[in-house]
Design a protein around this motif. Structure first.
Motif, mmCIF file in Angstrom:
data_model
loop_
_atom_site.group_PDB
_atom_site.id
_atom_site.type_symbol
_atom_site.label_atom_id
_atom_site.label_comp_id
_atom_site.label_asym_id
_atom_site.label_seq_id
_atom_site.Cartn_x
_atom_site.Cartn_y
_atom_site.Cartn_z
ATOM 1 N N PRO A 94 0.838 -1.219 0.000
ATOM 2 C CA PRO A 94 0.000 0.000 0.000
ATOM 3 C C PRO A 94 0.866 1.259 0.000
ATOM 4 N N PHE A 95 0.340 2.337 -0.585
ATOM 5 C CA PHE A 95 1.088 3.582 -0.639
ATOM 6 C C PHE A 95 1.532 4.050 0.745
ATOM 7 N N MET A 96 0.690 3.851 1.751
ATOM 8 C CA MET A 96 1.032 4.299 3.103
ATOM 9 C C MET A 96 2.268 3.602 3.650
ATOM 10 N N GLN A 97 2.593 2.426 3.119
ATOM 11 C CA GLN A 97 3.732 1.663 3.620
ATOM 12 C C GLN A 97 4.956 1.760 2.710
ATOM 13 N N MET A 98 4.852 2.464 1.606
ATOM 14 C CA MET A 98 5.980 2.587 0.681
ATOM 15 C C MET A 98 7.015 3.558 1.216
ATOM 16 N N ASP A 99 8.291 3.298 0.879
ATOM 17 C CA ASP A 99 9.339 4.254 1.200
ATOM 18 C C ASP A 99 9.024 5.584 0.517
ATOM 19 N N HIS A 100 9.328 6.666 1.190
ATOM 20 C CA HIS A 100 8.956 7.983 0.672
ATOM 21 C C HIS A 100 9.604 8.285 -0.679
ATOM 22 N N GLU A 101 10.843 7.806 -0.908
ATOM 23 C CA GLU A 101 11.506 8.119 -2.170
ATOM 24 C C GLU A 101 10.841 7.427 -3.362
ATOM 25 N N VAL A 102 10.036 6.394 -3.104
ATOM 26 C CA VAL A 102 9.328 5.704 -4.188
ATOM 27 C C VAL A 102 8.134 6.528 -4.674
ATOM 28 N N LEU A 103 7.529 7.284 -3.788
ATOM 29 C CA LEU A 103 6.274 7.963 -4.098
ATOM 30 C C LEU A 103 6.412 9.004 -5.198
ATOM 31 N N GLN A 104 7.617 9.544 -5.392
ATOM 32 C CA GLN A 104 7.807 10.537 -6.460
ATOM 33 C C GLN A 104 7.616 9.931 -7.851
ATOM 34 N N TYR A 105 7.655 8.607 -7.944
ATOM 35 C CA TYR A 105 7.541 7.942 -9.245
ATOM 36 C C TYR A 105 6.130 7.457 -9.552
ATOM 37 N N ILE A 106 5.141 8.020 -8.859
ATOM 38 C CA ILE A 106 3.755 7.650 -9.141
ATOM 39 C C ILE A 106 2.997 8.772 -9.835
ATOM 40 N N ALA A 107 3.505 9.999 -9.736
ATOM 41 C CA ALA A 107 2.804 11.147 -10.313
ATOM 42 C C ALA A 107 3.178 11.354 -11.779
ATOM 43 N N PRO A 108 2.333 12.022 -12.554
ATOM 44 C CA PRO A 108 2.689 12.354 -13.941
ATOM 45 C C PRO A 108 3.948 13.208 -13.980
ATOM 46 N N SER A 109 4.703 13.096 -15.061
ATOM 47 C CA SER A 109 5.896 13.916 -15.251
ATOM 48 C C SER A 109 5.914 14.441 -16.684
ATOM 49 N N ARG A 110 6.917 15.217 -17.005
ATOM 50 C CA ARG A 110 6.968 15.940 -18.285
ATOM 51 C C ARG A 110 6.701 15.027 -19.481
ATOM 52 N N HIS A 111 7.392 13.887 -19.563
ATOM 53 C CA HIS A 111 7.258 12.999 -20.721
ATOM 54 C C HIS A 111 6.304 11.829 -20.471
ATOM 55 N N CYS A 112 5.813 11.714 -19.259
ATOM 56 C CA CYS A 112 4.978 10.556 -18.896
ATOM 57 C C CYS A 112 3.673 11.046 -18.277
ATOM 58 N N GLU A 113 2.738 11.484 -19.122
ATOM 59 C CA GLU A 113 1.475 12.060 -18.652
ATOM 60 C C GLU A 113 0.486 10.954 -18.320
ATOM 61 N N SER A 114 0.716 10.312 -17.188
ATOM 62 C CA SER A 114 -0.104 9.169 -16.806
ATOM 63 C C SER A 114 -1.562 9.559 -16.596
ATOM 64 N N ASP A 115 -1.819 10.799 -16.190
ATOM 65 C CA ASP A 115 -3.195 11.236 -15.988
ATOM 66 C C ASP A 115 -3.983 11.237 -17.296
ATOM 67 N N LYS A 116 -3.327 11.536 -18.407
ATOM 68 C CA LYS A 116 -3.988 11.567 -19.704
ATOM 69 C C LYS A 116 -4.214 10.165 -20.278
ATOM 70 N N LEU A 117 -3.516 9.177 -19.729
ATOM 71 C CA LEU A 117 -3.608 7.810 -20.256
ATOM 72 C C LEU A 117 -4.339 6.867 -19.304
ATOM 73 N N ILE A 186 1.081 1.999 -10.285
ATOM 74 C CA ILE A 186 2.332 1.268 -10.125
ATOM 75 C C ILE A 186 3.480 2.270 -10.265
ATOM 76 N N PRO A 187 4.263 2.540 -9.218
ATOM 77 C CA PRO A 187 5.401 3.452 -9.367
ATOM 78 C C PRO A 187 6.349 2.946 -10.450
ATOM 79 N N ALA A 188 6.848 3.854 -11.280
ATOM 80 C CA ALA A 188 7.742 3.468 -12.372
ATOM 81 C C ALA A 188 8.718 4.599 -12.647
ATOM 82 N N ARG A 189 9.927 4.238 -13.103
ATOM 83 C CA ARG A 189 10.956 5.246 -13.361
ATOM 84 C C ARG A 189 11.784 4.882 -14.594
#
Length: 281
Positions: A94-117, A186-189
């Motif tokens: 669960p997100f609440m139990q993930m290491d904090h540094e992992v959470l930055q890889y769940i949000a949309p970013s410049r080239h990876c607009e996950s919200d649009k997909l 799913i966090p991804a980088r």
């Protein structure tokens, strides 16, 4: 495994230009540098630096107008990877139990607009039973539906562009894989690397998905064995892991990249084995 890597980039500088290079292999618990060298010909003063929350090792330099120079990097490395059985990847943290540094890889970013997909991702992969099954299906879908073509896109291309065009280079395939994973929570980088047995040799982009506590490597192009990668850097997308960026007017006149396995027992990991086990660095 022991690998030898090298890269050589040559430039003609039209106006005084500041360069940032990201070609040095990363240092980590799974990747030990045995020896390395960095040579700039003719000699130009440079500075090595890292940024917060990144494993990238950047080189910064300024070349004067009218200069022609070559930057060459060579290294021998010991790389360790882990084979993880599929049954160990069926749970979700669960997100609440993930290491904090992992959470930055769940949000949309410049080239990876996950919200649009998100709608597309849910329609294609949402019914699959677990994160590993979804990430595998994403890897296979991109391989089967996005034509691999070097030089087919520019540095501004995004994951949504790749879906619409149906064509892209390895970085575009990686961006799409990242965006679709994030759309499914799913966090991804992004993962840039030297790649053994890649034809033609080049800096290669893959992606990692965080599944049950492991960063699992995926390559939607399926061009290089997953156990033959030497990591350069990772980031939210290619904007955080560029091979070279510059501020000025230049021409790149030559680029040569090599990666060779020095271990006699190197056996390429086959993609058809993905249904039974995965690779993590």
């Amino acid at each position: 495994m022991i690998f030898s890597v090298s890269s050589s980039l040559s430039y003609n500088v039209i106006t005084t230009t500041t360069f940032f290079f990201n070609i040095m292999a990363s240092k980590s618990s799974s990747q030990r540098i045995v020896e390395e060298s960095l040579v700039i010909t003719p000699a130009i003063p440079f500075e090595e630096f890292t940024t917060e929350n990144s494993n990238a090792r950047f080189i910064k330099l300024e070349a004067q107008n009218g200069t022609s120079f070559t930057i060459s990097y060579k290294a021998k490395l010991e790389v360790q990877f882990t084979r993880i059985k599929e049954e160990d990847l069926l749970s979700t943290i669960p997100f609440m139990q993930m290491d904090h540094e992992v959470l930055q890889y769940i949000a949309p970013s410049r080239h990876c607009e996950s919200d649009k997909l998100m709608e597309f991702a849910l329609h294609k992969f949402g019914a699959l039973p677990n994160a590993y099954a979804k990430a595998l299906a994403i890897e296979d879908w991109i391989f089967n539906n996005v034509k691999y073509s070097t030089g087919s896109t520019n540095s501004s291309a995004s994951a949504t562009d790749t879906v619409m065009r149906g064509v892209g280079a390895c970085k575009d395939a990686a961006h799409l894989g990242i965006a679709l994973c994030r759309a499914l929570d799913i966090p991804a980088r992004y993962f840039s690397s030297y790649a053994c047995q890649l034809t033609p040799p080049d800096i290669h982009a893959c992606f990692e998905a965080y599944i049950n506590g492991h960063w699992i490597i995926f390559d939607p192009t399926k061009l290089a064995p997953l156990n033959g990668l030497v990591n350069i850097s990772y980031g939210k997308d290619a904007s955080e892991a560029p091979i070279a960026s510059y501020y000025g007017e230049i021409y790149c006149t030559k680029m040569d990249v090599q990666c060779t396995a020095l271990s006699d027992d190197f056996v390429p990991f086959k993609f058809e084995n993905r249904r039974g086990e995965a690779i993590a660095y």
